[in-house]
Write a protein that holds these residues in place. Structure first.
Motif, short mmCIF file in Angstrom:
data_model
loop_
_atom_site.label_atom_id
_atom_site.label_comp_id
_atom_site.label_asym_id
_atom_site.label_seq_id
_atom_site.Cartn_x
_atom_site.Cartn_y
_atom_site.Cartn_z
N LYS A 20 19.79 59.74 -9.94
CA LYS A 20 18.75 60.37 -10.47
C LYS A 20 18.16 59.94 -11.81
O LYS A 20 16.89 60.44 -12.10
N ASN A 21 18.85 59.10 -12.67
CA ASN A 21 18.29 58.67 -13.94
C ASN A 21 17.79 57.14 -13.86
O ASN A 21 17.62 56.64 -14.94
N PHE A 22 17.75 56.82 -12.72
CA PHE A 22 17.51 55.18 -12.46
C PHE A 22 15.88 54.97 -11.86
O PHE A 22 15.51 56.11 -11.32
N ARG A 23 15.25 54.12 -12.45
CA ARG A 23 13.96 53.61 -11.82
C ARG A 23 14.10 52.27 -11.04
O ARG A 23 14.97 51.48 -11.51
N PHE A 24 13.67 52.38 -9.86
CA PHE A 24 13.79 51.25 -8.89
C PHE A 24 12.44 50.61 -8.60
O PHE A 24 11.65 51.20 -8.06
N GLY A 25 12.36 49.34 -8.63
CA GLY A 25 11.32 48.60 -7.96
C GLY A 25 11.74 47.98 -6.62
O GLY A 25 12.84 47.38 -6.55
N ILE A 26 10.74 48.04 -5.75
CA ILE A 26 10.93 47.51 -4.34
C ILE A 26 9.77 46.64 -4.06
O ILE A 26 8.78 47.01 -4.00
N VAL A 27 9.87 45.48 -4.03
CA VAL A 27 9.13 44.25 -3.63
C VAL A 27 9.12 43.86 -2.05
O VAL A 27 10.36 43.55 -1.81
N VAL A 28 8.19 44.25 -1.37
CA VAL A 28 8.27 44.14 0.21
C VAL A 28 7.10 42.68 0.60
O VAL A 28 6.20 42.84 0.11
N SER A 29 7.79 41.90 1.27
CA SER A 29 7.17 40.84 1.74
C SER A 29 6.30 41.30 3.12
O SER A 29 6.86 42.07 4.01
N GLU A 30 5.02 40.87 3.25
CA GLU A 30 4.23 41.41 4.49
C GLU A 30 4.59 40.59 5.78
O GLU A 30 4.04 40.98 6.92
N TRP A 31 5.01 39.39 5.45
CA TRP A 31 5.56 38.62 6.72
C TRP A 31 6.40 39.38 7.51
O TRP A 31 7.39 40.00 7.03
N ASN A 32 6.21 39.33 8.94
CA ASN A 32 7.24 40.26 9.74
C ASN A 32 7.24 41.73 9.18
O ASN A 32 8.35 42.14 9.26
N SER A 33 6.12 42.26 9.23
CA SER A 33 5.99 43.58 8.56
C SER A 33 6.76 44.62 9.39
O SER A 33 7.22 45.65 9.00
N ASN A 34 6.77 44.39 10.59
CA ASN A 34 7.59 45.29 11.75
C ASN A 34 9.30 45.54 11.10
O ASN A 34 9.67 46.50 11.24
N ILE A 35 9.64 44.17 10.61
CA ILE A 35 10.90 44.30 10.03
C ILE A 35 11.24 44.77 8.66
O ILE A 35 11.85 45.71 8.27
N THR A 36 10.35 44.35 7.80
CA THR A 36 10.14 44.53 6.48
C THR A 36 9.96 46.18 6.28
O THR A 36 10.63 46.72 5.24
#
Ligand SMILES: Nc1c(NC[C@H](O)[C@H](O)[C@H](O)CO)[nH]c(=O)[nH]c1=O
Ligand SMILES: CC(=O)[C@@H](O)COP(=O)(O)O
Length: 160
Positions: A20-36
């Protein structure tokens, strides 16, 4: 132990710190977007299930897995996050390009963990076939995004 022998989505909340006290960054590749997309869905759901607050989950998209390193670096520098999850899906094609993308991405993410004080989780599938990727992003082997989220929470809590 190979993925063949474990489900990537299994976790015991009793062994995981509250997020609850943490901030998370998520970087997502657009290649194979059905998977990512499915990897991101699994990661976000697990973060929320373990107490993370939606507004503390920042998502950025990058063109391909090779760009995950730069995206994660910018996330660390600009977003005051406690951990970054780098999400990609690299699938073998006809040439050696697969080898270079996988190696550069893995080494680059490793380097970020050495150079910065924010953990970057390697959530990049490196599969021979699309079927293998499907099986590891919500299929019969579970979801590597879920596994990555749990790792991110544990690493964010390390030493705190
Ligand atoms: N073939 C895959 C790629 N290739 C693209 C690279 O990641 C990179 O965006 C490009 O070389 C420009 O720098 N990326 C993946 O994520 N997955 C693949 O299967
Ligand atoms: C990982 C890749 O870059 C690869 O999927 C590209 O395919 P190809 O090796 O056939 O050009």
């Amino acid at each position: 132990m190979a993925t063949e022998n474990k489900n990537l989505s299994h976790y015991d909340k009793a062994t995981i710190p509250n997020a609850k006290n943490f901030r998370f960054g998520i970087v997502v590749s657009e290649w194979n977007s059905n998977i990512t997309h499915n990897l991101f869905k699994g990661a976000k759901e697990a973060l929320l299930d373990c107490g993370a607050i939606e507004k503390n989950i920042i998502k950025w998209d990058v063109p391909g897995s090779f760009e995950l390193v730069f995206g994660a670096k910018k996330m660390i520098e600009n977003q005051n996050v406690d951990a970054v999850i780098a999400i990609g899906s690299v699938i073998q094609g006809e040439t050696k390009h697969f080898d270079f993308v996988c190696s550069a991405t893995a080494q680059g993410i490793k380097d970020l963990n050495v150079q910065h004080n924010t953990p970057v989780i390697f959530c990049v599938l490196t599969d021979n076939t699309m079927q293998q990727a499907i099986e590891r992003s919500g299929g019969k082997h579970g979801n590597k995004g879920t596994e990555a989220a749990i790792a991110a929470i544990k690493m964010a809590a390390l030493g705190k």
